[in-house]
Motif scaffolding. Structure first.
Motif, PDB file in Angstrom:
ATOM      1  N   ASN A 189       0.808  -1.211   0.000  1.00  0.00           N
ATOM      2  CA  ASN A 189       0.000   0.000   0.000  1.00  0.00           C
ATOM      3  C   ASN A 189       0.845   1.267   0.000  1.00  0.00           C
ATOM      4  O   ASN A 189       0.320   2.355   0.168  1.00  0.00           O
ATOM      5  CB  ASN A 189      -0.906   0.034   1.236  1.00  0.00           C
ATOM      6  N   GLY A 190       2.133   1.133  -0.174  1.00  0.00           N
ATOM      7  CA  GLY A 190       3.020   2.280  -0.125  1.00  0.00           C
ATOM      8  C   GLY A 190       3.488   2.719  -1.498  1.00  0.00           C
ATOM      9  O   GLY A 190       3.530   1.938  -2.447  1.00  0.00           O
ATOM     10  N   TYR A 191       3.856   3.980  -1.587  1.00  0.00           N
ATOM     11  CA  TYR A 191       4.430   4.539  -2.809  1.00  0.00           C
ATOM     12  C   TYR A 191       5.873   4.907  -2.508  1.00  0.00           C
ATOM     13  O   TYR A 191       6.152   5.750  -1.648  1.00  0.00           O
ATOM     14  CB  TYR A 191       3.653   5.764  -3.271  1.00  0.00           C
ATOM     15  N   ARG A 192       6.798   4.291  -3.254  1.00  0.00           N
ATOM     16  CA  ARG A 192       8.221   4.461  -2.964  1.00  0.00           C
ATOM     17  C   ARG A 192       8.835   5.495  -3.903  1.00  0.00           C
ATOM     18  O   ARG A 192       8.735   5.393  -5.123  1.00  0.00           O
ATOM     19  CB  ARG A 192       8.940   3.115  -3.106  1.00  0.00           C
ATOM     20  N   LEU A 193       9.476   6.491  -3.297  1.00  0.00           N
ATOM     21  CA  LEU A 193      10.237   7.491  -4.049  1.00  0.00           C
ATOM     22  C   LEU A 193      11.698   7.069  -4.013  1.00  0.00           C
ATOM     23  O   LEU A 193      12.253   6.818  -2.939  1.00  0.00           O
ATOM     24  CB  LEU A 193      10.061   8.870  -3.422  1.00  0.00           C
ATOM     25  N   THR A 194      12.335   6.993  -5.182  1.00  0.00           N
ATOM     26  CA  THR A 194      13.705   6.486  -5.267  1.00  0.00           C
ATOM     27  C   THR A 194      14.645   7.475  -5.940  1.00  0.00           C
ATOM     28  O   THR A 194      14.223   8.376  -6.675  1.00  0.00           O
ATOM     29  CB  THR A 194      13.741   5.162  -6.063  1.00  0.00           C
ATOM     30  N   PHE A 195      15.937   7.276  -5.677  1.00  0.00           N
ATOM     31  CA  PHE A 195      16.956   8.095  -6.340  1.00  0.00           C
ATOM     32  C   PHE A 195      17.006   7.790  -7.829  1.00  0.00           C
ATOM     33  O   PHE A 195      17.243   8.685  -8.652  1.00  0.00           O
ATOM     34  CB  PHE A 195      18.325   7.822  -5.713  1.00  0.00           C
ATOM     35  N   SER A 196      16.814   6.544  -8.203  1.00  0.00           N
ATOM     36  CA  SER A 196      16.965   6.151  -9.606  1.00  0.00           C
ATOM     37  C   SER A 196      15.899   6.790 -10.498  1.00  0.00           C
ATOM     38  O   SER A 196      16.152   7.075 -11.669  1.00  0.00           O
ATOM     39  CB  SER A 196      16.899   4.622  -9.732  1.00  0.00           C
ATOM     40  N   ASN A 197      14.715   7.024  -9.938  1.00  0.00           N
ATOM     41  CA  ASN A 197      13.675   7.682 -10.731  1.00  0.00           C
ATOM     42  C   ASN A 197      13.892   9.186 -10.817  1.00  0.00           C
ATOM     43  O   ASN A 197      13.413   9.837 -11.741  1.00  0.00           O
ATOM     44  CB  ASN A 197      12.294   7.399 -10.139  1.00  0.00           C
ATOM     45  N   GLY A 198      14.585   9.734  -9.848  1.00  0.00           N
ATOM     46  CA  GLY A 198      14.925  11.147  -9.875  1.00  0.00           C
ATOM     47  C   GLY A 198      13.721  12.056  -9.726  1.00  0.00           C
ATOM     48  O   GLY A 198      12.621  11.634  -9.369  1.00  0.00           O
ATOM     49  N   ALA A 199      13.933  13.343  -9.995  1.00  0.00           N
ATOM     50  CA  ALA A 199      12.878  14.347  -9.932  1.00  0.00           C
ATOM     51  C   ALA A 199      12.902  15.126 -11.231  1.00  0.00           C
ATOM     52  O   ALA A 199      13.938  15.263 -11.879  1.00  0.00           O
ATOM     53  CB  ALA A 199      13.104  15.283  -8.753  1.00  0.00           C
ATOM     54  N   LYS A 200      11.753  15.656 -11.625  1.00  0.00           N
ATOM     55  CA  LYS A 200      11.673  16.374 -12.889  1.00  0.00           C
ATOM     56  C   LYS A 200      12.430  17.690 -12.849  1.00  0.00           C
ATOM     57  O   LYS A 200      13.035  18.100 -13.845  1.00  0.00           O
ATOM     58  CB  LYS A 200      10.208  16.638 -13.239  1.00  0.00           C
ATOM     59  N   THR A 201      12.384  18.374 -11.724  1.00  0.00           N
ATOM     60  CA  THR A 201      13.014  19.696 -11.621  1.00  0.00           C
ATOM     61  C   THR A 201      13.839  19.776 -10.345  1.00  0.00           C
ATOM     62  O   THR A 201      13.804  18.879  -9.496  1.00  0.00           O
ATOM     63  CB  THR A 201      11.955  20.812 -11.576  1.00  0.00           C
ATOM     64  N   SER A 202      14.556  20.862 -10.239  1.00  0.00           N
ATOM     65  CA  SER A 202      15.339  21.095  -9.033  1.00  0.00           C
ATOM     66  C   SER A 202      14.457  21.422  -7.834  1.00  0.00           C
ATOM     67  O   SER A 202      14.948  21.577  -6.725  1.00  0.00           O
ATOM     68  CB  SER A 202      16.339  22.228  -9.257  1.00  0.00           C
ATOM     69  N   PHE A 203      13.147  21.530  -8.058  1.00  0.00           N
ATOM     70  CA  PHE A 203      12.221  21.730  -6.951  1.00  0.00           C
ATOM     71  C   PHE A 203      11.976  20.442  -6.185  1.00  0.00           C
ATOM     72  O   PHE A 203      11.328  20.455  -5.148  1.00  0.00           O
ATOM     73  CB  PHE A 203      10.882  22.269  -7.466  1.00  0.00           C
ATOM     74  N   GLY A 204      12.484  19.323  -6.693  1.00  0.00           N
ATOM     75  CA  GLY A 204      12.324  18.053  -6.019  1.00  0.00           C
ATOM     76  C   GLY A 204      11.137  17.266  -6.534  1.00  0.00           C
ATOM     77  O   GLY A 204      10.659  17.477  -7.639  1.00  0.00           O
ATOM     78  N   PHE A 205      10.635  16.367  -5.696  1.00  0.00           N
ATOM     79  CA  PHE A 205       9.515  15.507  -6.056  1.00  0.00           C
ATOM     80  C   PHE A 205       8.235  16.258  -5.713  1.00  0.00           C
ATOM     81  O   PHE A 205       7.870  16.413  -4.542  1.00  0.00           O
ATOM     82  CB  PHE A 205       9.605  14.193  -5.279  1.00  0.00           C
ATOM     83  N   VAL A 206       7.546  16.757  -6.765  1.00  0.00           N
ATOM     84  CA  VAL A 206       6.427  17.677  -6.592  1.00  0.00           C
ATOM     85  C   VAL A 206       5.112  16.905  -6.494  1.00  0.00           C
ATOM     86  O   VAL A 206       4.834  15.996  -7.282  1.00  0.00           O
ATOM     87  CB  VAL A 206       6.364  18.675  -7.761  1.00  0.00           C
ATOM     88  N   ILE A 207       4.271  17.333  -5.535  1.00  0.00           N
ATOM     89  CA  ILE A 207       2.958  16.726  -5.335  1.00  0.00           C
ATOM     90  C   ILE A 207       1.899  17.815  -5.441  1.00  0.00           C
ATOM     91  O   ILE A 207       1.989  18.864  -4.799  1.00  0.00           O
ATOM     92  CB  ILE A 207       2.874  16.036  -3.967  1.00  0.00           C
ATOM     93  N   GLY A 208       0.890  17.597  -6.281  1.00  0.00           N
ATOM     94  CA  GLY A 208      -0.181  18.566  -6.476  1.00  0.00           C
ATOM     95  C   GLY A 208      -1.237  18.018  -7.403  1.00  0.00           C
ATOM     96  O   GLY A 208      -1.169  16.856  -7.839  1.00  0.00           O
ATOM     97  N   CYS A 209      -2.201  18.844  -7.747  1.00  0.00           N
ATOM     98  CA  CYS A 209      -3.290  18.370  -8.609  1.00  0.00           C
ATOM     99  C   CYS A 209      -3.017  18.606 -10.094  1.00  0.00           C
ATOM    100  O   CYS A 209      -3.807  18.187 -10.943  1.00  0.00           O
ATOM    101  CB  CYS A 209      -4.607  19.022  -8.194  1.00  0.00           C
ATOM    102  N   ASP A 210      -1.913  19.275 -10.438  1.00  0.00           N
ATOM    103  CA  ASP A 210      -1.559  19.464 -11.846  1.00  0.00           C
ATOM    104  C   ASP A 210      -1.065  18.139 -12.432  1.00  0.00           C
ATOM    105  O   ASP A 210      -0.271  17.439 -11.804  1.00  0.00           O
ATOM    106  CB  ASP A 210      -0.483  20.536 -11.971  1.00  0.00           C
ATOM    107  N   PRO A 211      -1.485  17.788 -13.642  1.00  0.00           N
ATOM    108  CA  PRO A 211      -1.071  16.519 -14.266  1.00  0.00           C
ATOM    109  C   PRO A 211       0.438  16.382 -14.432  1.00  0.00           C
ATOM    110  O   PRO A 211       0.941  15.267 -14.573  1.00  0.00           O
ATOM    111  CB  PRO A 211      -1.784  16.543 -15.623  1.00  0.00           C
ATOM    112  N   GLN A 212       1.147  17.509 -14.482  1.00  0.00           N
ATOM    113  CA  GLN A 212       2.609  17.426 -14.642  1.00  0.00           C
ATOM    114  C   GLN A 212       3.353  17.202 -13.321  1.00  0.00           C
ATOM    115  O   GLN A 212       4.572  17.064 -13.314  1.00  0.00           O
ATOM    116  CB  GLN A 212       3.127  18.711 -15.300  1.00  0.00           C
ATOM    117  N   SER A 213       2.641  17.169 -12.228  1.00  0.00           N
ATOM    118  CA  SER A 213       3.279  16.905 -10.932  1.00  0.00           C
ATOM    119  C   SER A 213       3.857  15.496 -10.921  1.00  0.00           C
ATOM    120  O   SER A 213       3.397  14.600 -11.647  1.00  0.00           O
ATOM    121  CB  SER A 213       2.263  17.061  -9.801  1.00  0.00           C
ATOM    122  N   ASP A 214       4.869  15.286 -10.110  1.00  0.00           N
ATOM    123  CA  ASP A 214       5.455  13.943  -9.977  1.00  0.00           C
ATOM    124  C   ASP A 214       4.458  12.983  -9.353  1.00  0.00           C
ATOM    125  O   ASP A 214       4.449  11.795  -9.664  1.00  0.00           O
ATOM    126  CB  ASP A 214       6.717  14.013  -9.127  1.00  0.00           C
TER     127      ASP A 214
END
Length: 632
Positions: free
Chosen positions: A77-102
Motif C-alpha cells: 500500500n506504499g508509494y516508494r520514491l527512489t533516487f533512480s527515478n529522480g525528480a523532474k526539476t530542481s524543486f524536487g519531487f512535486v505533489i499537487g493536482c496538476d497533471p505534470q506533478s510527480d
C-alpha cells in the motif's frame, strides 16, 4: 527492493481520509507502471481502495488482523520514491493536482483546496530530506508523533538527518488537507557518506527537458484553488517548534526544543512555579554569558517576559546519572577522560573567579560517548557565583566538608573558596571509578570517603584513586590542589583500559573521634539514583536515622552519634517504629527519614559492631590521620 535506492515511502495515514490517500497512491502507481511499460494498458492493482467505514474488510482474514491493515504500513500500500527515478526539476519531487506533478492528486473531496503544485520532497543544503510547501494557498502541515503545529505556507519541515526525527517510534504525517494525509517513512542514512551525497546532488539537479514545469513552479499558479474566505492568520508563517520535557526540579524545569525548519535544537530552562526571584535568573544568565569553553554547555540567550527563560545547548547524551543507571558502568579510560575534561573546565572557570558550587553527576552532561571516547560538559550554573562564598547550597552528596562547617559558624563565618568544586569533582570521579560508599549517599558528612578510596587503591594499585585522595578529596581546603594542578595531574595519569566495570559496593563508614566504625553488610544488588537527590544504594542493610544524624561536624554533634549508636543496639527502641522491614531486605522510607535493616540491627544488638578498631594511619596521612579524619 533496493533499500539503498529508497528516499522515502508514502503510506495512507490511518486517519480521516484514508480512502483518499490509498486511492491517490493506487492512481500514481498505475500511472508509473504505464509509463515504464506503455504496452501494458491494464495492471493488476496492488492496492484496494476502500470506504473508510468498512476499510477493515480489505484485509484477508488469514493474513493479518483487521485493525493492523489500517494502522501498520503495508509495503503493497506504499508509494516508494527512489533516487533512480529522480525528480523532474530542481524543486524536487512535486505533489499537487496538476497533471505534470510527480505525484498527482485527483478525485479528492477537497480538491479545490489543493494547489496545482502543493508541496514537494526536497533535500536542503545539509543533505537532509525536507517537506517544502510550494506557497500553496491553504498551506501544508507536518505532524511529528503527537505534535502538530498546524498549517504553514512557504516553509519547510525536516524529516530526516536529525536525532529528533530519527528516534525510535517517531511517525511523520504530512497533511495536504483534512481529508488527505500521508504517513511518511524515511530510511535512516549516514548523511555524511560521500556515496549518499552524490545521489542527493544528482536528485537535486532534476531531469533535463522540464523547463516548462520549472517556469510554472517559479511563478506559483493556483487558479483552480478555492481562495480563503478571510485573510490567512499570521501563524501560517511562524516557525515550527517541537518540544518535550527533560526534567523538573524544585526551582526550574527544562524542556527540549527543536526547530523543524532549521534543525536547531536547544534546551529551555524556566521557573517551576511563579514564586521566583528574577534577579537570580538574571545572575545565572550573566554568569553563563561570560563563559565560553568546550567543556561547558553553551549559553544561547535569555528572556524575562512574561517569565525568565534561559536557552542553552542541548546534550543528547543526557547526564552522567543516566549513564550510571543504564549501563554496566564506566571504564577506567572514560573515568580519566571525565576527570581531565572537568578539571579543564574548572581551571577556566576559576580563572574567571567563578565557582560552580553544584558539581554532581546530574550536572555533568554527555555530548557523546562511544567505546573509544567520551566528551562531557558542565551544566546548571544556577548556584554559580563570583566573589565571597558563604551560602550552604548544592547537592549534599557532593558538598565539600568546609560548606558544612561554614553553615554552623553563623554570619561571622569566613566562608569558603572555589576549592569546593575540586572536592565535588573528586566525589564524582570516585562514583564513576568504584561507586560511592553506601551510607555516604545518606549522610556524606559522616563518612571518611578518603579511606574508602584508599582501600580501593590498595586493592587495585591504580594510581587514579591515589591521585584523588592526595589532590582532590583532601579534607582541609587549603591543602587541596587547585583546578590547574588537578588538570595537569590528570593529564599525567595513564589512560587505562576501555572495559566498562560494574560499581563496587562497600560497607558503612562514619567518622567519630578519629575512629571508623563499620556495620558489616552483604554485597547489594547495585545502586540507582532517585529524583529527590537522595541516591538509593544497597540501603536494605543499613540503620540510619537521618534526622538524628543532622549535620555532624563538631563535638556537640558527635555526642548525638554516640547516643544514636546506643539506640541502634536496642531493636525495641522507638527509632525503629514506623519503619518497613521485609525479612532480609528492608525498604528505605524517605518520608519517615529512617532506613531500617534487620541484619544490621541484629548485628549491633549482639554487640558485634558497636565499634571497630581505629583505622591505622600515619601522622602525615591527609585523610585518615586523627587530626584530619574528623572535619575540625
Amino acid at each position: 527492493m533496493n533499500d539503498e535506492d529508497t528516499i522515502l515511502t508514502m503510506y495512507p495515514a490511518p486517519d480521516v481520509g484514508y480512502s483518499n490517500a490509498i486511492g491517490a497512491i493506487k492512481h500514481n502507481k498505475e500511472r508509473d507502471m504505464k509509463r515504464s511499460n506503455p504496452a501494458t494498458s491494464k495492471v493488476s492493482p496492488s492496492i484496494k481502495p476502500v470506504n473508510e467505514r468498512t476499510r477493515e474488510s480489505t484485509a484477508e482474514p488469514e493474513q493479518v488482523d483487521k485493525q493492523e491493515q489500517v494502522d501498520v504500513p503495508d509495503s503493497e500500500n506504499g508509494y516508494r520514491l527512489t533516487f533512480s527515478n529522480g525528480a523532474k526539476t530542481s524543486f524536487g519531487f512535486v505533489i499537487g493536482c496538476d497533471p505534470q506533478s510527480d505525484f498527482v492528486l485527483k478525485g479528492i473531496e477537497d480538491i479545490k483546496r489543493i494547489s496545482r503544485y502543493h508541496f514537494a520532497f526536497q533535500f536542503d543544503d545539509e543533505y537532509r530530506l525536507i517537506v517544502k510547501d510550494l506557497t500553496s494557498t491553504w498551506g501544508t502541515s507536518v505532524k511529528y508523533g503527537d505534535q502538530d503545529r498546524g498549517l504553514r505556507v512557504g516553509t519547510h519541515w525536516i524529516i530526516s538527518g536529525c536525532p529528533f526525527v530519527e528516534q525510535e517510534g517517531m511517525d511523520i504525517v504530512v497533511k495536504v488537507v483534512s481529508s488527505l494525509k500521508f504517513l511518511v517513512k524515511v530510511p535512516i542514512r549516514n548523511i555524511h557518506s560521500p556515496e549518499y551525497r552524490e545521489k542527493v546532488d544528482r536528485f537535486r539537479q532534476g531531469m533535463t527537458g522540464t523547463e516548462d514545469l520549472f517556469r510554472k513552479l517559479q511563478i506559483r499558479t493556483s487558479q483552480s484553488t478555492e481562495r480563503p474566505s478571510k485573510p490567512l492568520t499570521p501563524h501560517l508563517t511562524y516557525p515550527v517548534i517541537c518540544t518535550k520535557d527533560i526534567g523538573k526540579g524544585a526551582f526550574g524545569k527544562v524542556t527540549y526544543h527543536w526547530n523543524a525548519k532549521t534543525g536547531e535544537e536547544y534546551a529551555v530552562k524556566v521557573p517551576t512555579h511563579n514564586k521566583y526571584v528574577k534577579s537570580e535568573w538574571e545572575h545565572e544568565a550573566m554568569i553563563m554569558g561570560r563563559i565560553s569553553h568546550p567543556h561547558v554547555v553553551r549559553f544561547l540567550g535569555a528572556t524575562y517576559d512574561p517569565q525568565p527563560s534561559l536557552s542553552i545547548e542541548y546534550m543528547w547524551g543526557g547526564s552522567l546519572v543516566s549513564h550510571l543507571a543504564g549501563s554496566e558502568g564506566f571504564s577506567r579510560f572514560e573515568t580519566v577522560q571525565v576527570l581531565r575534561q572537568a578539571t579543564d573546565a574548572l581551571e577556566y572557570l576559576h580563572g574567571l573567579k567563578i565557582t560552580h558550587r553544584d558539581i554532581s553527576t546530574s550536572n555533568i552532561l554527555v555530548y557523546y560517548r562511544n567505546p573509544d571516547s567520551i566528551f562531557i560538559k558542565l551544566a546548571d550554573f544556577g548556584l554559580a557565583k563570583e566573589g565571597r562564598l558563604a551560602t550552604f547550597c548544592g547537592n549534599k552528596v557532593y558538598l565539600a566538608p568546609e560548606i558544612y562547617e561554614n553553615s554552623e559558624s553563623g554570619p561571622d563565618s569566613e566562608g569558603y573558596t572555589s576549592a569546593v568544586d575540586i572536592w565535588s569533582t573528586g566525589v564524582v570521579v570516585t562514583e564513576l571509578l568504584c561507586g560511592l560508599p553506601d551510607g555516604f549517599l545518606i549522610s556524606p558528612n559522616l563518612f571518611n570517603i578518603g579511606e574508602y578510596v584508599r582501600e580501593y587503591h590498595h586493592e587495585t594499585r591504580d594510581p587514579l584513586p591515589l591521585f584523588l585522595i592526595s589532590s582532590m578529596l583532601v579534607v582541609k581546603a587549603k591543602k587541596r590542589a587547585s583546578a590547574s594542578e588537578c588538570h595537569q595531574g590528570a593529564l599525567r595519569l595513564p589512560d587505562g583500559d576501555k572495559t566498562p566495570r560494574k560499581l563496587k559496593q562497600s560497607s558503612f563508614k562514619a567518622v567519630t573521634d578519629g575512629s571508623t566504625f563499620r556495620i558489616p553488610v552483604n554485597e547489594g544488588p547495585g545502586r540507582f539514583r532517585g529524583q529527590d537527590g537522595l541516591d538509593g544504594a544497597s540501603l536494605d542493610r543499613y540503620i540510619v536515622g537521618v534526622e538524628e544524624f543532622g549535620t555532624v561536624t563538631h563535638e556537640k554533634n558527635r555526642s548525638q552519634v554516640r547516643r544514636l549508636l546506643d539506640k541502634m543496639k536496642n531493636p525495641e527502641h522507638r527509632l525503629f517504629v514506623g519503619s518497613v522491614v521485609n525479612g532480609l531486605g528492608g525498604d528505605f522510607d524517605i518520608k519517615d527519614g529512617t532506613s531500617i535493616i534487620s541484619d544490621a540491627a541484629k548485628a549491633i544488638s549482639e554487640g558485634e559492631t558497636a565499634a571497630s578498631q581505629p583505622v591505622q594511619s600515619s601522622p602525615s596521612d591527609p585523610i585518615t590521620s586523627p587530626s584530619t579524619a574528623i572535619w575540625n
